[in-house]
Design a protein around this motif. Structure first.
Motif, mmCIF file in Angstrom:
data_model
loop_
_atom_site.group_PDB
_atom_site.id
_atom_site.type_symbol
_atom_site.label_atom_id
_atom_site.label_comp_id
_atom_site.label_asym_id
_atom_site.label_seq_id
_atom_site.Cartn_x
_atom_site.Cartn_y
_atom_site.Cartn_z
ATOM 1 N N MET A 1 0.848 -1.197 0.000
ATOM 2 C CA MET A 1 0.000 0.000 0.000
ATOM 3 C C MET A 1 0.884 1.247 0.000
ATOM 4 S SD MET A 1 -3.176 -0.898 -0.021
ATOM 5 C CE MET A 1 -4.036 0.552 0.599
ATOM 6 N N PRO A 2 0.456 2.315 -0.673
ATOM 7 C CA PRO A 2 1.236 3.549 -0.663
ATOM 8 C C PRO A 2 1.414 4.101 0.748
ATOM 9 C CG PRO A 2 -0.431 3.597 -2.387
ATOM 10 C CD PRO A 2 -0.718 2.390 -1.544
ATOM 11 N N GLN A 3 2.592 4.622 1.004
ATOM 12 C CA GLN A 3 2.899 5.198 2.299
ATOM 13 C C GLN A 3 3.024 6.701 2.159
ATOM 14 O OE1 GLN A 3 3.330 3.498 5.317
ATOM 15 N NE2 GLN A 3 2.545 1.740 4.195
ATOM 16 N N GLY A 4 2.165 7.473 2.814
ATOM 17 C CA GLY A 4 2.414 8.895 2.882
ATOM 18 C C GLY A 4 1.353 9.764 2.254
ATOM 19 N N ALA A 96 8.993 4.119 4.436
ATOM 20 C CA ALA A 96 8.151 3.330 5.334
ATOM 21 C C ALA A 96 8.068 3.931 6.726
ATOM 22 C CB ALA A 96 8.681 1.894 5.415
ATOM 23 N N ALA A 97 9.100 4.662 7.138
ATOM 24 C CA ALA A 97 9.145 5.222 8.492
ATOM 25 C C ALA A 97 8.426 6.556 8.596
ATOM 26 C CB ALA A 97 10.595 5.384 8.937
ATOM 27 N N THR A 98 8.101 7.179 7.460
ATOM 28 C CA THR A 98 7.567 8.540 7.465
ATOM 29 C C THR A 98 6.248 8.600 6.697
ATOM 30 O OG1 THR A 98 8.894 9.051 5.499
ATOM 31 C CG2 THR A 98 9.857 9.582 7.659
ATOM 32 N N ARG A 99 5.602 9.760 6.774
ATOM 33 C CA ARG A 99 4.314 9.936 6.106
ATOM 34 C C ARG A 99 4.293 11.112 5.129
ATOM 35 N NH1 ARG A 99 1.347 5.780 5.947
ATOM 36 N NH2 ARG A 99 -0.474 7.095 5.591
ATOM 37 N N HIS A 100 5.166 12.084 5.326
ATOM 38 C CA HIS A 100 5.033 13.328 4.573
ATOM 39 C C HIS A 100 6.306 13.801 3.893
ATOM 40 C CE1 HIS A 100 1.175 13.680 6.580
ATOM 41 N NE2 HIS A 100 1.776 13.616 7.751
ATOM 42 N N ILE A 101 7.454 13.465 4.403
ATOM 43 C CA ILE A 101 8.692 14.042 3.907
ATOM 44 C C ILE A 101 9.033 13.497 2.524
ATOM 45 C CG2 ILE A 101 10.321 12.325 4.853
ATOM 46 C CD1 ILE A 101 11.979 14.790 5.832
#
Length: 391
Positions: A1-4, A96-101
């Motif tokens: 699934m897409p992350q972010g 995978a660890a972030t949502r926006h950067i």
């Protein structure tokens, strides 16, 4: 699934900030002591923790430099840029660890066919949910060409960038086609066929380039979103770079606000100015000069960017390149560094910075995050969340 969260383009006058990623024990400073203090770049948990801290601090993107050959025995000995993680392999860890950067990776147009770049880039953009950026590098190092088995003789700088510009156009055509037939007939590339999905979330992904020559600046002004370049100490040179890029961008029918200069800037922070200066002095004194000389020989021997920006006695140039890859270094408390940034902005018009820290420990990233509120108070920076996490 897409992350972010999808990062839209927003052509405004707000400052943008990136961070050179910790792709090796010490990517920006030729110091074994610095390498020993930094997090382990091949520890996935450490990478994910760093990614979250950088996003929480208020950065817009992280930047993965990349290459294929070692810098030499001295770099290997102290951990400077070696071992070096592969950008497209490790970028998904940050995603995978972030949502926006934003997550920017390097692909060389001489080493990868356009369809391979388009395919890998589309996958990285989908994996991140629309947060990937491409750092466009032509690829010129003779040792890399030999390693990769590229036997075509090296070309002139102008031809190199003409090939790169055509490669970028071919990649964008493949992205825009979204699986439909592409028939691309160029001087250097001929592509015919359909590319398998997935297709990029962004339309198109964000583009970076580090060239400073006239032909490179034309590529940036025509099609890129960020111009990545080392910032010299000379404000007159810095202003000329900013104004020159703005003029070229306008000639290509674009607003100067559409292309931001990601000025590479070293940064050493402390809780006070004195602490920061002591930390900087320690970093400078810890430089391994044999390694710094190797780096200076490599960069000054082949990069038009570095030839244009550095002159003087060789050891002085090497020492400069040994910290933050030769970029201007900001030293001080968060409030002092904010004032230095504001001064550069007022004097040169620059509004984009890519920080090259020497030290990547949690407390050092936290101190960088403390710079941004001062810039917000000065009305030159808006928190990413308040502008839709835009590039």
């Amino acid at each position: 699934m897409p992350q972010g969260t999808l990062k839209p383009r927003l052509a405004d006058d707000r400052m943008r900030f990136g961070l050179m990623w910790l792709s090796s024990p010490t990517p920006t400073t030729t110091s074994k002591e610095v390498a020993d203090l930094n997090p382990d770049p091949f520890d996935v948990d450490a990478q994910m923790d760093l990614a979250r801290r950088v996003e929480d601090a208020g950065f817009d993107y992280v930047f993965f430099a990349d290459g294929y050959i070692p810098h030499g025995e001295n770099s290997w000995r102290i951990g400077h840029a070696e071992p070096h993680m592969s950008a497209p392999v490790f970028a998904p860890v940050v995603m995978a660890a972030t949502r926006h950067i934003g997550v920017v990776t390097t692909f060389h147009t001489r080493y990868f066919p356009p369809a391979v770049i388009a395919r890998l880039g589309a996958n990285l953009d989908v994996l991140s949910g629309g947060r990937w950026g491409w750092n466009i590098v032509p690829g010129w190092k003779p040792d890399e060409l030999a390693l990769l088995g590229i036997t075509v003789p090296d070309s002139s700088h102008e031809t190199r960038y003409a090939t790169t510009a055509e490669a970028v156009e071919a990649v964008k055509r493949l992205w825009a086609a979204r699986g439909e037939q592409v028939d691309f007939e160029g001087e250097f590339f001929r592509l015919h066929g359909k590319m398998i999905s997935p297709h990029p979330v962004q339309d198109p992904p964000c583009l970076f380039n580090a060239g400073v020559s006239p032909v490179a600046q034309e590529l940036i002004a025509d099609t890129c979103d960020f111009a990545f370049t080392p910032l010299p100490d000379d404000y007159a040179k810095m202003r000329a770079m900013v104004e020159g890029l703005a003029e070229r961008t306008e000639r290509h029918g674009r607003s100067p606000l559409e292309v931001n200069m990601a000025g590479a800037t070293g940064i050493v922070l402390g809780r006070s100015d004195r602490e920061a200066q002591e930390k900087y002095d320690w970093v400078r004194e810890s430089l391994d000069m044999d390694c710094a000389r190797d780096i200076a020989t490599e960069l000054m021997g082949g990069s038009e960017t570095y030839k244009a920006n550095y002159e003087g006695e060789f050891d002085d140039v090497a020492r400069t390149l040994g910290i933050a890859c030769g970029s201007k270094v900001l030293v001080g408390s968060p409030s002092t560094v904010a004032e230095q940034i504001l001064d550069m902005h007022r004097e040169t018009g620059i509004r984009g910075f890519m920080f090259l820290p020497s030290l990547y420990a949690a407390q050092d990233i936290e101190l960088i995050g403390q710079v941004f509120p001062y810039l917000e108070k000065a009305d030159v920076w808006t928190p990413p969340a308040d502008r839709g996490w835009s590039w």
